[in-house]
Design a protein around this motif. Structure first.
Motif, short mmCIF file in Angstrom:
data_model
loop_
_atom_site.label_atom_id
_atom_site.label_comp_id
_atom_site.label_asym_id
_atom_site.label_seq_id
_atom_site.Cartn_x
_atom_site.Cartn_y
_atom_site.Cartn_z
N HIS A 298 0.81 -1.21 0.00
CA HIS A 298 0.00 0.00 0.00
C HIS A 298 0.85 1.27 0.00
CE1 HIS A 298 -2.95 -3.03 1.24
NE2 HIS A 298 -3.89 -2.18 0.86
N CYS B 110 -11.38 1.01 3.61
CA CYS B 110 -10.67 -0.17 3.09
C CYS B 110 -11.34 -0.74 1.84
CB CYS B 110 -10.63 -1.27 4.16
SG CYS B 110 -9.86 -0.79 5.72
N CYS C 110 -11.03 1.22 -2.65
CA CYS C 110 -9.94 1.03 -3.61
C CYS C 110 -9.92 -0.38 -4.22
CB CYS C 110 -8.60 1.30 -2.95
SG CYS C 110 -8.40 2.99 -2.35
#
Length: 216
Positions: free
Chosen positions: A58, A87, A90
């Motif tokens: 990430h 969370c 994406c």
């Protein structure tokens, strides 16, 4: 009159006195050493999380800024954790429907936070404010290490009082431009000491070493 004690009694008493004195001096020293060891401070201990979140993927791969997940790091005492919906946005539906995302789906269904486990923590009697440090140019990696390289995050610093005071006494050794506080692997310029001294003046950084600075 017959001798009451054998000849070796004097030697035994001397030995006991020496051993007693050694214990009186040695036990506090051993306890102090243990209190600063990784066994007591939690340093280097990787913490398993409910979801195997990869910081290298990430942070390094996707270039996500620390503040996307830890939004409070520069505006409040606590760095904070992201809401569960942060969370989801994406990721593709394939990822969200996978077994690895079950804790995320459970969190959304029940409206309860994901039970992330704290990695770096100071004792309750210590006051620490993230915003005060990040706004003055103390970087995330100064305390948390190269999180962008950790598949499983662990505490890199001992977080002892002596460790904190090293920075408080000489902040010019650790400060950097505020726009670079979240940049991992930041390289200081050649004139780093001169630059950092300027930043100490510019950001009005005080060398706080009083007890009430951290214990309130």
């Amino acid at each position: 009159m017959a001798q009451l004690f054998p000849r070796w009694a004097n030697s035994a008493v001397r030995a006991l006195l020496i051993v007693g004195a050694a214990l009186l001096a040695g036990i506090p020293v051993a306890l102090l050493a243990w209190a600063r060891s990784p066994s007591a401070t939690g340093q280097y201990v990787a913490v398993e999380q409910p979801i195997p979140f990869s910081h290298p993927l990430h942070v390094t791969g996707l270039q996500i800024d620390c503040r996307y997940c830890h939004a409070g790091a520069e505006r409040s005492a606590m760095a904070g954790l992201p809401p569960t919906r942060a969370c989801v946005g994406c990721h593709t539906d394939l990822w969200v429907s996978s077994s690895i995302f079950e804790p995320v789906r459970h969190s959304l269904r029940t409206a309860t936070p994901i039970p992330w486990r704290r990695v770096t923590a100071v004792p309750d009697f210590v006051f620490f404010n993230h915003a005060v440090h990040t706004r003055k140019g103390i970087a995330c990696e100064s305390c948390h290490g190269r999180v962008d390289l950790m598949e499983q995050v662990y505490q890199t610093a001992p977080l002892t009082m002596a460790w904190c005071l090293h920075c408080h006494r000489e902040p010019e050794r650790y400060i950097r431009p505020v726009e670079d506080v979240t940049r991992m692997g930041w390289q200081a310029p050649d004139d780093q000491l001169e630059m950092r001294r300027r930043l100490v003046t510019q950001y009005q950084v005080r060398s706080v070493t009083t007890c009430t600075g951290c214990h309130r």
